[in-house]
Design an enzyme around this catalytic site. Structure first.
Site, mmCIF file in Angstrom:
data_model
loop_
_atom_site.group_PDB
_atom_site.id
_atom_site.type_symbol
_atom_site.label_atom_id
_atom_site.label_comp_id
_atom_site.label_asym_id
_atom_site.label_seq_id
_atom_site.Cartn_x
_atom_site.Cartn_y
_atom_site.Cartn_z
ATOM 1 N N GLY D 148 54.110 -2.288 62.492
ATOM 2 C CA GLY D 148 54.167 -2.085 61.053
ATOM 3 C C GLY D 148 53.824 -3.362 60.317
ATOM 4 N N CYS D 149 53.561 -3.220 59.033
ATOM 5 C CA CYS D 149 53.110 -4.365 58.244
ATOM 6 C C CYS D 149 54.231 -5.375 58.025
ATOM 7 C CB CYS D 149 52.517 -3.881 56.926
ATOM 8 S SG CYS D 149 53.527 -2.674 56.047
ATOM 9 N N TYR D 150 55.375 -4.895 57.509
ATOM 10 C CA TYR D 150 56.491 -5.828 57.334
ATOM 11 C C TYR D 150 56.878 -6.470 58.663
ATOM 12 C CZ TYR D 150 57.523 -4.007 52.587
ATOM 13 O OH TYR D 150 57.479 -3.663 51.262
ATOM 14 N N SER D 153 54.645 -9.387 59.678
ATOM 15 C CA SER D 153 54.831 -10.589 58.878
ATOM 16 C C SER D 153 56.149 -11.290 59.198
ATOM 17 C CB SER D 153 54.749 -10.160 57.410
ATOM 18 O OG SER D 153 55.519 -10.939 56.593
#
Lengths: 343, 343, 343, 343
Positions: D148-150, D153
């Protein structure tokens, strides 16, 4: 690799040249000048270029420039006309993104830019860098005056109609909208976020520098003077010009879609949108494409042209690279093939 | 206090009516209907109104509506024409923000809205709610068709020129730009943030619902048909319409600035900008003002009118409150006096 | 009417004071100073105020200021501390929106603002203008240091928890996001549209001027030093601060929602959002409200506070008007009752 | 050329895969499925891709998919786990951009995604596609669960600190902000322009689907459970995630800058920003880079990590291409080398 120098690389068009040449297979930027930022790394100023350039700005030095094969001027007006003659004389090809080599008439230049032209002889040799009109001349040119952003969008929008003599040459309206990056990177109140965000306005309704350039270009295309009203507006976005152009048809048998499709069939950077389409500026964001749609108004007499570009690419640095490619006999698309970025 | 009902208060114009009436000294919203949201508090849906309203939505009920002194329709077209006749008959004043009571010609209505008009008799009685043109009739009206956003901006922009016979009545161009709130609160792909942000495009170039409304209004003003090309565009901002209007002067002795200043001297909600000005949409954000600047193009024959409004206020709910004030004999400015919000 | 002077009215907080006082029933701005813009009409600089003020800027003049009942300083730091003593001495109430009268410790002031404090005596008398903490002292004050925007949002967010001793006083994190208007109207590269739009970043992670102000305020509330990490971020929007605050609960029997609701029950400008809510900055845009939601993290030990304000209103000019109202014994809400503007 | 199929290509991650593969020297997209849009050309839906693809969407067909060498799932959760087993069995490599193959624990999956996992056996074989942690396993994998994106990061932000044991494994805060494109292309009120523009808010403060994925990843890195509070926020911009991460140092002798520089020295897509820097989301817009800066808070005990990615690239489609490159033994950077687009 062809060695490229950029004079005045601290603005948005300079940064955009760096971005485009980072993808160019046959050329590389070897010199980047800025008196003020000498010693600063380019990627410290433009972090999106970290990993794509190791250059730092240096004070402009004639010998260093003379070691380049081509020099781009991404400077305010006045600089290129002072520095270009010496470079051209030494055989270096020059592409000027400022206004110095766009207007053939020095009186008009002085009226709008408040400067006497420093080199009328070189000016008269300079080729206006709109490849869709002047491709062959650009191939031969020693110096190219790269078109302004609004003029690119309006000229490409009207070109097929004027060449075909399909519209009245008077009473044309060009209602143009530009993103804020068109105002450059200098500090101005009107370019502040808090001033420009969530708002929209016209400017220069009573007259704008790009009007004489547009009229000169249209007259070249039409072979006669063209009467045009041009009003620029400021869009609350970064990149993009959208010109909405209104003209009166002279006859009712024109297949507008076919006219445009045919005129631009072989152009690598003009895309005629499908009939009925309304191109969005984001559709060309970061790309060198001018996308054009043509509509007939409900009155069946008024033609409406929608012409969009990225003002920093086809409206400035991308078109400059396109001209560079032509001047060096390269594939016209070299360095310009990455797709636009959307959404 | 005058009791106000709002039918269909879940959209942006409904919320805006709530915001404006929260500041109205002589009226209060007592009924808010929504079939779908019955039971929901208005301030749960619109948290900016927390502390300003205790209402919750209820399913529309004829008796409850009949207990109001005035009813606003903030609904899609089709609803008001079904519900208004019964209300008007019982003496309740109706202000319709939809298109149901704008177009006098039912065939044109059907062409654009795909509905037979349900109540042609009431339609023929309805007054078009542009106070700058129809103030006295609005004062007497039982039902008002509140103008569309683009039509308000274009009509106010052209009014002084048409009344003075100063322009050719043909070949007018209205290049109009609207914020996304004009598309309403329904879910549509083109209204999504990721689709509309950082981009700009035209739409409806080949024809738009507001064109017949504009042409009807301009013909009323001019006393003759008016030929106009209208292209709407979508701005990446929430509130604001900017119309750039181009027309050909019929004579060269018109003092444009004086013409506008004089025509609008007594209008509380039309502000003629100083000569040379370019009004910004943010300058009227949240306010009921239409701000207009008038320019002469460099060709000295084309007049350029810049007309800005907040589409949710003067283009919808604010003008509706202005009409309400007139219908009830109140100060026309009641509830509409807070300054716009900028920056 | 109470006569109000504004020193340095060319910035956003000055314009916001004009907007708010235009709606104030008992006070009016009678003097507006700017050395640089003397002679310019305020509504030429801020067209949204056309029709709401006839004032023009004048060079600051001690006698003219002395004719006011209250003077607001909307200036960079350093000005108020030079000019305020003479005004206070003559019985004029002073509200300073700059940092000059916020920090009690002159060494800390010097460390962050690089200036010796010019008037430590007046500083020690000044009241910190956070009405939710110092209401009674503000009522008696001759001079008020109006809080910074971030400090307002963070202090109001933590106040109930600290007063109740419900959290550890160390290890608190305040992750704060502000719109660009917080950076003021001076020309700075980072505040340019093309630099700030469509992007997001932190700044000052290693230390920021507002940290000592926040820590001083929290220590006052808690009666002991508070350990806090504060990182400000720049949001691509104009108005709004959103502080997300993380703290560790000291006990597990706290009803967080009840604690906040009870502490702020009588506060006119703090709104505790319903349980589970996530307040949006737009919900307070243009209004003087601080809206707070409180959540328990999945670990059941960390409390998360979401605190939003409009940085130009509750974070600056609105809070200044609130303090003014207290100092003059007026209704605390006078001039501050218009609903926020959304969408 | 390696033949690539994309299942569910009508969303933003699907479009982004098309954009990236248009630049890939060794692979091309040969199949694009969408039940709903079968027959629509991809470039009619995504005009920025005009000239870069001739594909049209087709209904998903097992035989057509089996003719691909690799299949990407750019679908909502639930689809990949149904279709992947048959593909894997036939030797087609699968990269799933949905959540179906990220969480090893099927109970956790069910808790957050409300579905029983359809293929636990394949799930247990799937490799979590974070190359900076699992590069070798990805090289061997038949199926990759793309992060996932979060989570991308946050994990890359904390990786060096956790591996070095330099922070407390409890009390970590990840305050994350994402652009609206992260919410996908489905119609949702909160993703509408008028709802999201010029505003900012948190969401899911009490719990979010990405929390278990983050915690699983951090535990893998740390070799022990990690206590973390995660609050996502919605930024008014299209692309970009900015995670601001707070943790407590366990010792005071860590050279943070050196730790990060050394850990990521050989990573092609993690860029450690210079000491003191605050990376902007625009600096990675359109690129596959995760840029990280690390700061020590004024208390000298709290470390602040700033980690930015483009959520559609390193947070989704770019990382998927990176995984694809690894799985096929290609240069990890193939197709991912164009510079980010800024401004």
């Amino acid at each position: 690799m062809i060695k490229v120098g950029i004079v005045g690389g601290t603005g948005y068009t300079g940064a955009e040249l760096l971005r485009l040449f980072a993808q160019h297979p046959q050329a590389e930027v070897t010199l980047l000048t800025s008196r003020k930022e000498a010693g600063t790394r380019a990627d410290a100023m433009f972090p999106h270029l970290r990993g794509y350039t190791d250059l730092e700005f240096s004070a402009p030095d004639p010998e260093a420039l003379a070691a380049c094969d081509a020099v781009f001027f991404a400077t305010p007006h006045g600089t290129a006309m002072a520095m270009a003659p010496a470079l051209v004389e030494r055989g270096i090809k020059v592409i000027d993104l400022s206004a110095d080599f766009r207007l053939r008439d020095t009186a008009t230049f002085k009226q709008w830019y408040k400067l006497d032209h420093a080199t009328p002889a070189l000016l008269s040799e300079a080729v206006y860098g709109l490849p869709e009109v002047h491709r062959e001349a650009i191939r031969q040119a020693r110096i190219v005056g790269n078109p302004g952003c609004y003029p690119t969008s309006v000229q490409l929008g009207l070109l097929p109609l004027l060449e075909a003599g399909a519209i009245e040459r008077d009473g044309i309206v060009a209602d143009c909208k530009s993103g804020v990056s068109g105002a450059g990177r200098e500090l101005k109140l009107g370019s502040m976020f808090t001033e420009a965000y969530d708002s929209f306005k016209a400017y220069g309704a009573a007259g704008h520098r790009h009007l004489p350039e547009i009229r000169q270009g249209l007259a070249d295309i039409a072979g006669a003077e063209v009467g045009l009203t041009f009003v620029p507006h400021l869009l609350p976005l970064i990149r993009g010009i959208h010109s909405t152009i209104y003209a009166r048809l002279t006859r009712d048998d024109v297949d507008l879609q076919a006219l445009y499709a045919s005129r631009y069939a072989d152009e690598p950077f003009v895309d005629v949108a499908p009939a009925g389409d309304h191109p969005e500026t984001r559709g060309v964001r970061g790309g060198n494409t001018c996308r054009i749609a043509v509509h007939l108004a409900p009155d069946r007499r008024t033609v409406i042209v929608l012409s969009v570009i990225d003002n920093l690419v086809k409206g400035a640095s991308g078109q400059a690279v396109q001209n560079f490619n032509l001047m060096f006999g390269l594939d016209e698309r070299a360095g310009l093939q990455a797709p636009p970025l959307a959404p």
